[in-house]
Design a protein around this motif. Structure first.
Motif, short mmCIF file in Angstrom:
data_model
loop_
_atom_site.label_atom_id
_atom_site.label_comp_id
_atom_site.label_asym_id
_atom_site.label_seq_id
_atom_site.Cartn_x
_atom_site.Cartn_y
_atom_site.Cartn_z
N SER A 1 0.86 -1.18 0.00
CA SER A 1 0.00 0.00 0.00
C SER A 1 0.88 1.22 0.00
CB SER A 1 -0.90 0.01 1.24
OG SER A 1 -0.12 0.28 2.39
N SER A 2 0.31 2.35 -0.35
CA SER A 2 1.09 3.57 -0.32
C SER A 2 0.23 4.72 0.19
CB SER A 2 1.68 3.84 -1.70
OG SER A 2 2.48 4.98 -1.69
N CYS A 3 -0.70 5.23 -0.63
CA CYS A 3 -1.42 6.45 -0.24
C CYS A 3 -2.51 6.19 0.79
CB CYS A 3 -2.04 7.08 -1.47
SG CYS A 3 -3.45 6.14 -2.11
N ARG A 4 -3.04 4.99 0.85
CA ARG A 4 -4.14 4.64 1.75
C ARG A 4 -5.36 5.52 1.58
NH1 ARG A 4 -3.23 1.49 6.31
NH2 ARG A 4 -1.33 0.29 6.05
N SER A 5 -5.52 6.10 0.42
CA SER A 5 -6.71 6.91 0.21
C SER A 5 -7.31 6.73 -1.18
CB SER A 5 -6.40 8.39 0.49
OG SER A 5 -5.32 8.79 -0.32
N GLY A 6 -7.05 5.58 -1.79
CA GLY A 6 -7.74 5.26 -3.04
C GLY A 6 -7.20 5.97 -4.27
N VAL A 7 -5.95 6.49 -4.18
CA VAL A 7 -5.42 7.24 -5.32
C VAL A 7 -4.41 6.41 -6.12
CG1 VAL A 7 -4.16 9.30 -6.02
CG2 VAL A 7 -5.70 9.40 -4.07
N CYS A 8 -3.45 5.79 -5.42
CA CYS A 8 -2.28 5.25 -6.12
C CYS A 8 -2.49 3.86 -6.72
CB CYS A 8 -1.09 5.24 -5.18
SG CYS A 8 -1.22 3.99 -3.88
N GLN A 9 -3.50 3.14 -6.27
CA GLN A 9 -3.81 1.80 -6.78
C GLN A 9 -2.77 0.74 -6.42
OE1 GLN A 9 -5.11 1.92 -10.89
NE2 GLN A 9 -6.56 3.57 -10.49
N THR A 10 -1.86 1.04 -5.51
CA THR A 10 -0.87 0.05 -5.09
C THR A 10 -1.53 -1.14 -4.40
OG1 THR A 10 0.58 1.89 -4.62
CG2 THR A 10 1.28 -0.23 -3.80
N CYS A 11 -2.63 -0.89 -3.68
CA CYS A 11 -3.22 -1.92 -2.83
C CYS A 11 -4.26 -2.74 -3.58
CB CYS A 11 -3.87 -1.27 -1.62
SG CYS A 11 -5.25 -0.21 -2.10
N LEU B 1 -9.76 -1.59 -4.77
CA LEU B 1 -8.71 -0.99 -3.96
C LEU B 1 -8.97 -1.29 -2.49
CD1 LEU B 1 -8.50 2.40 -5.88
CD2 LEU B 1 -7.03 0.38 -6.12
N CYS C 1 -7.68 -0.31 0.26
CA CYS C 1 -7.64 0.73 1.28
C CYS C 1 -8.95 1.50 1.38
CB CYS C 1 -6.48 1.69 1.04
SG CYS C 1 -6.66 2.71 -0.45
S1 FES Z 1 -2.98 2.41 -0.96
FE1 FES Z 1 -3.15 3.81 -2.59
S2 FES Z 1 -4.98 3.18 -3.53
FE2 FES Z 1 -4.89 1.97 -1.79
#
Ligand code: FES
Ligand SMILES: Cc1cc2nc3c(=O)[nH]c(=O)nc-3n(C[C@H](O)[C@H](O)[C@H](O)COP(=O)(O)OP(=O)(O)OC[C@H]3O[C@@H](n4cnc5c(N)ncnc54)[C@H](O)[C@@H]3O)c2cc1C
Lengths: 323, 122
Positions: free
Chosen positions: A32-42, A71, A73
Motif C-alpha cells: 500500500s502507499s497512499c491509503r486513500s484510493g489514489v495510487c492503486q498500489t493496494c 482498492l 484501502c
Molecule cells: S494504498 Fe493507494 S490506492 Fe490503496
C-alpha cells in the motif's frame, strides 16, 4: 463485522474497517502507499460472485473493474468476501535509471528507461518500487515521444523513498514501476478551450507533461501555467518554461513565490491566489491542479466557485502516507 | 408519476447540469455554506447528485431513515427550517437559471418538501 477469505484462511473485518486495515492488522502483507484510493498500489481481486462496493473501484480501468479488481484501502465490505492478491510480477514493469540531475536544491529529475511502457498519457503517474512491498507514486513529467520517462522527486524530511532516491539511486540501477495510473491528463478535442495549470513544488512534474502534450497537439486556446513555491530557490525549470513561452504565443508562464516580494518575472503570493486574481471567471476553462493536497483541495473549490465546471477540473493531490 | 418528472426534466443529463449550478450557489450562500465546509468536494458533489436525482423524482436509493441519519450531525450543529428553505431557494434559482418551466420547478419543490421532517430529524 464481515469475513474475508484469503488463501484458505479467514480474517475478520470490523465495521468501518477497510480490507487493507483488516488484513494488515492480522498480519497479511498487502502493498500500500497512499491509503486513500489514489495510487492503486493496494489493488486486490475479489471472487467472481463477490459484491464489491462501488467506491472501492473508483478510478480503476473498466477492464479491471469487470474482473472484480478493487482498492483494498477504500473497500469497506458490507458482506463476506473472498479475495486474492494479484501476482505483482504480472503488473510491474522493469526499468533502468538513465539520468539523475538536480533541478534545484530539493528536487531531482530521475530518468527511467522502461521499454515495456510506451503508451501513457502525459500527466499520469507511476508507482515506483524500492522493493516488492514499498512503493510511492511519482508523476510523469515526460511525454510519450520522449526517449525516457522523467520524474521530479522532491526530498521530504525523513521521507523514506525520496531520501533513498536522492542519496542512493544511481544511473544504471534497475527497479520496477507500475503501469501508469490516473486521469489528470490532457485530452485532445477542445483545442480552443483555455487551460489553467496550477502546481506547487514538484507538482510542476505532471503539468510539464500536460503542457508539452497540449503544445505538441497544437492546442490553440490560451494556456496559463502558475508554478508556486515559498521562495525563489524552490522554483525550477524557469528558463525552459520562459523559452517555451517565447516560442508559443498562447502559452503564459507565471512563477509565484509566497514568502518573498515580487521581483522581475516573478509574482508575490500563492500560485492559486495569483492565478484566480488574474482569471476571476473560469467559465469554459479546463483546470489542472497538482501538488500539495491542501492547495489542491482549496484550489479545486476556488476554481469551481469561479465557474469552472466540475468535470473540467482535473487534479492530482500528492497525498503522503499517513502513518 | 414522480419518475415522469425526472424524465420531463431531462433525466441524468439534467441532474448533471443542475448539480454544477446548484452546488456552486450553495457554496457561495453565506446562510448555509458553513454546513458544506471542510468536506471532500468530489464526494459532496456525488451527494448533491443523489439529492437532485431524488428531488427530480428519479430512481431513489435512500430511505427516510438514511436521510435522518445522514443529517443528524448537521442538526446537532444547528441545521433548521431556515437552512432547509435556503437550500430549496437555491435549487429553485438554479432551475430557473437552467430555464426549467415553472410548473416543473413547483413539482421539484413539492418533492423536496416531503423530505423536510426527515432532513431536520423532526
Ligand atoms: S494504498 Fe493507494 S490506492 Fe490503496
Ligand atoms: C498521485 C500522486 C503523485 C505524486 N507525484 C509526485 C511527484 O511527481 N513528485 C514528488 O516529489 N512526489 C510525488 N508524490 C508524493 C510521493 O508519492 C511521496 O508521498 C513522497 O515522495 C514522500 O515519500 P517518502 O517515502 O519519501 O516519505 P514518507 O516516508 O512516506 O513520509 C512522507 C512525509 O510525511 C512525513 N511523515 C511521515 N510519517 C509521519 C507522521 N507519523 N507524522 C507526521 N508526518 C509524518 C515525513 O516526514 C515526510 O515528510 C505523489 C503522490 C501521489 C499520491
Amino acid at each position: 463485522m464481515t469475513q474475508l477469505h484469503l488463501n484458505e484462511a479467514t480474517y475478520q473485518c470490523e465495521a468501518g474497517e477497510s480490507v487493507l486495515d483488516a488484513l494488515t492488522r492480522q498480519g497479511v502483507a498487502v502493498p500500500s502507499s497512499c491509503r486513500s484510493g489514489v495510487c492503486q498500489t493496494c489493488m486486490m481481486q475479489a471472487a467472481a460472485d463477490a459484491n464489491v462496493p462501488r467506491a472501492a473501484q473508483n478510478g480503476l480501468k473498466s477492464t479491471l473493474q469487470a474482473q472484480n479488481y478493487f482498492l483494498a484501502c477504500v473497500c469497506h465490505p458490507t458482506e463476506d468476501m473472498t479475495v486474492s492478491l494479484p501476482d505483482s510480477s504480472d503488473r510491474l514493469l522493469p526499468a533502468t535509471v538513465t539520468a539523475i540531475r538536480p533541478l534545484n536544491d530539493e528536487i531531482l529529475c530521475v530518468g527511467l528507461d522502461c521499454p515495456s511502457l510506451q503508451d501513457y498519457r502525459a500527466g499520469q503517474f507511476i508507482n515506483l518500487y524500492r522493493d516488492a512491498g514499498f512503493s510511492r507514486s511519482y508523476s510523469l513529467a515526460s511525454v510519450p515521444t520522449d526517449s525516457y520517462l522523467r520524474l521530479h522527486v522532491r526530498r521530504l524530511p525523513d521521507g523514506r523513498m525520496s531520501n533513498w532516491i536522492h542519496d542512493q539511486l544511481k544511473i544504471g540501477d534497475s527497479l520496477h514501476i507500475s503501469a501508469p495510473v490516473g486521469s489528470c491528463f490532457y485530452l485532445p478535442g477542445a483545442a480552443e478551450q483555455p487551460l489553467l495549470l496550477i502546481g506547487t513544488g514538484s507538482g510542476l512534474a505532471p503539468l510539464m507533461g500536460i503542457l508539452r502534450d497540449a503544445l505538441n497537439r497544437e492546442h490553440s486556446g490560451e494556456i496559463h501555467l502558475y508554478h508556486g513555491s515559498r521562495d525563489r530557490a524552490g522554483l525550477y525549470l524557469v528558463d525552459e518554461l520562459r523559452e517555451l513561452a517565447e516560442h508559443h504565443p498562447n502559452f503564459h508562464y507565471t512563477p509565484c513565490v509566497s514568502s518573498e516580494p515580487a521581483t522581475s518575472g516573478c509574482k508575490s503570493g500563492r500560485a492559486v491566489d495569483v492565478a484566480l486574481a488574474e482569471h476571476p471567471d473560469l467559465a469554459g476553462w479546463r483546470v489542472y491542479l497538482c501538488g500539495n493536497p491542501d492547495m489542491v483541495k482549496s484550489a479545486r473549490k476556488k476554481a469551481y466557485l469561479a465557474k469552472a465546471a466540475m468535470n473540467d477540473i482535473y487534479a492530482d493531490a500528492f497525498v503522503a502516507v499517513a502513518s | 408519476m414522480a419518475n415522469e418528472l425526472f424524465h420531463k426534466l431531462g433525466g441524468e443529463a439534467a441532474v448533471n447540469a443542475a448539480v454544477d449550478v446548484f452546488y456552486r450557489r450553495v457554496l457561495s450562500d453565506d446562510r448555509i455554506s458553513d454546513f458544506f465546509e471542510d468536506v471532500d468536494m468530489e464526494r459532496q458533489a456525488a451527494k448533491q447528485k443523489a439529492f437532485l436525482t431524488m428531488a427530480f423524482g428519479g430512481p431513489v436509493n435512500y430511505s427516510g431513515a438514511d436521510m435522518r441519519k445522514g443529517h443528524a450531525h448537521l442538526v446537532a450543529r444547528g441545521l433548521n427550517d431556515s437552512h432547509f428553505d435556503a437550500v430549496v431557494e437555491n435549487l429553485v434559482a438554479s432551475l430557473q437559471e437552467l430555464n426549467v418551466p415553472a410548473e416543473l420547478i413547483a413539482e421539484v419543490g413539492a418533492v423536496c418538501e416531503t423530505t423536510r421532517n426527515d432532513v431536520l430529524n423532526k
